[in-house]
Design a protein around this motif. Structure first.
Motif, PDB file in Angstrom:
ATOM      1  N   ALA A  46       9.846  41.831 -78.511  1.00 38.24           N
ATOM      2  CA  ALA A  46       8.674  41.229 -77.888  1.00 38.24           C
ATOM      3  C   ALA A  46       7.449  41.573 -78.732  1.00 38.24           C
ATOM      4  O   ALA A  46       7.508  42.466 -79.593  1.00 38.24           O
ATOM      5  N   PRO A  47       6.330  40.902 -78.508  1.00 37.99           N
ATOM      6  CA  PRO A  47       5.109  41.288 -79.236  1.00 37.99           C
ATOM      7  C   PRO A  47       4.706  42.724 -78.909  1.00 37.99           C
ATOM      8  O   PRO A  47       4.915  43.204 -77.784  1.00 37.99           O
ATOM      9  N   GLY A  48       4.154  43.430 -79.878  1.00 36.95           N
ATOM     10  CA  GLY A  48       3.675  44.776 -79.638  1.00 36.95           C
ATOM     11  C   GLY A  48       2.641  44.790 -78.524  1.00 36.95           C
ATOM     12  O   GLY A  48       1.826  43.876 -78.410  1.00 36.95           O
ATOM     13  N   GLY A  49       2.691  45.814 -77.694  1.00 41.37           N
ATOM     14  CA  GLY A  49       1.742  45.910 -76.593  1.00 41.37           C
ATOM     15  C   GLY A  49       2.209  45.280 -75.307  1.00 41.37           C
ATOM     16  O   GLY A  49       1.483  45.308 -74.301  1.00 41.37           O
ATOM     17  N   THR A  50       3.424  44.723 -75.299  1.00 43.97           N
ATOM     18  CA  THR A  50       3.966  44.164 -74.052  1.00 43.97           C
ATOM     19  C   THR A  50       4.159  45.313 -73.052  1.00 43.97           C
ATOM     20  O   THR A  50       4.724  46.352 -73.399  1.00 43.97           O
ATOM     21  N   PRO A  51       3.693  45.160 -71.802  1.00 46.48           N
ATOM     22  CA  PRO A  51       3.779  46.250 -70.821  1.00 46.48           C
ATOM     23  C   PRO A  51       5.209  46.741 -70.607  1.00 46.48           C
ATOM     24  O   PRO A  51       6.157  45.940 -70.594  1.00 46.48           O
ATOM     25  N   ARG A 101       5.086  48.209 -85.791  1.00 49.16           N
ATOM     26  CA  ARG A 101       3.921  48.236 -84.904  1.00 49.16           C
ATOM     27  C   ARG A 101       3.619  46.890 -84.263  1.00 49.16           C
ATOM     28  O   ARG A 101       3.031  46.840 -83.176  1.00 49.16           O
ATOM     29  N   SER A 102       4.025  45.797 -84.904  1.00 48.29           N
ATOM     30  CA  SER A 102       3.718  44.466 -84.362  1.00 48.29           C
ATOM     31  C   SER A 102       4.691  44.019 -83.280  1.00 48.29           C
ATOM     32  O   SER A 102       4.493  42.953 -82.679  1.00 48.29           O
ATOM     33  N   PHE A 103       5.728  44.814 -83.025  1.00 47.41           N
ATOM     34  CA  PHE A 103       6.770  44.402 -82.082  1.00 47.41           C
ATOM     35  C   PHE A 103       7.124  45.536 -81.121  1.00 47.41           C
ATOM     36  O   PHE A 103       6.965  46.710 -81.438  1.00 47.41           O
TER      37      PHE A 103
END
Length: 290
Positions: free
Chosen positions: A223-228, A80-82
């Motif tokens: 990449a970090p989680g939530g990257t578009p 979830r964090s990535f």
């Protein structure tokens, strides 16, 4: 691009080749930031907590999954964090025995482990490394009497193998290749489902009698989680192009690995499978952590 290991190793070198190629393709500098320690968790945590804008990435390896399997209290969630971006390549490990052990094949290794009063030992680059959990899987599948001995990196582990102070090493190809070429050690098996083109005469562990053994080491970018999604897709194209071209493609093939071309979604699926596999190994009641 955060590399969660110290500078100068094989992973760092591949990451730098990728970064240079990405710089050319994206038209802006991609800088390597080495943040070693805690089995890669220090570097991974930096990326997990970074702004999800595509400007901070993690150069991950199979140790990202194996370390997560044995460290339940990580400061991030490995999924979830990535946001998966792309897998670059993957290749087998080699099962190598100390010359002093005298084993010529896997059957002799298993026989020695089961017949000797104290069994055999196997070394690794540290707790939670791909070497460690591959050796654990072998021990569990063969029900052999084996003891894990971790070291701080593959270099010290190799020294101990060559000296005869440890018996077995489930090692990456770049780590042991110079010693194979010099005839100082012999590869007994590869851990993948198919034989390696680099070592066509070396059997797979399945061929050697250890059924269902299919392990590879891999490299990829997260990449970090939530990257578009649009940013992920742009990075995916740049990384896939970099991995398919020289010098990265030649470097991977030279080290016994296959370049891989994946979508972010496909990489995410593979990462999930890796985590499930290694968590199963780590949850075995006889799992050794020392």
């Amino acid at each position: 691009m955060v590399v969660p290991f110290v500078a100068g190793g094989g992973t760092d070198s591949i990451a730098r080749d990728i970064a240079k190629s990405m710089t050319d393709r994206l038209g802006q500098p991609v800088v390597i930031d080495n943040r070693g320690g805690a089995g890669g968790a220090i570097g991974a945590d930096i990326v997990a907590k970074a702004r999800p804008d595509g400007y901070t990435l993690l150069f991950a390896t199979s140790t990202f999954a194996t370390n997560a399997a044995v460290e339940p209290k990580l400061p991030y969630d490995p999924q979830r964090s990535f946001a998966p971006v792309a897998m670059i390549g993957r290749g087998p490990l080699l099962v190598v025995a100390s010359p002093q052990l005298g084993a010529k094949n896997i059957a002799e290794v298993i026989a020695a482990a089961q017949s000797r009063p104290h069994g055999l030992n196997f070394c690794s680059a540290g707790n939670g490394s791909i070497n460690h959990l591959s050796g654990e899987m072998f021990r569990q599948k063969t029900r052999s009497n084996m003891t894990h001995i971790p070291f701080k990196g593959s270099g010290p582990a190799t020294v101990e193998l060559l000296s005869g102070r440890v018996d077995l090493f489930f090692t990456t190809v770049p780590t042991i290749l110079p010693f194979l070429r010099d005839g100082k050690v012999q590869a007994l098996a590869v851990t993948s489902a198919k034989r390696s083109p680099l070592f066509p005469t070396v059997p797979t562990l399945t061929e050697a009698g250890v059924a269902g053994f299919d392990i590879t080491t891999w490299w990829g970018v997260l990449a970090p989680g939530g990257t578009p999604p649009a940013i992920i897709d742009a990075l995916n194209r740049a990384i896939n192009d970099a991995a398919a071209a020289e010098p990265v493609k030649g470097r991977l093939v030279h080290e016994g690995a296959d370049p891989v071309h994946t979508t972010p979604a496909a990489f995410g699926i593979e990462l999930g499978k890796e985590l499930a596999l290694w968590r199963k190994v780590a949850s075995n009641p006889t799992m050794q952590l020392r």
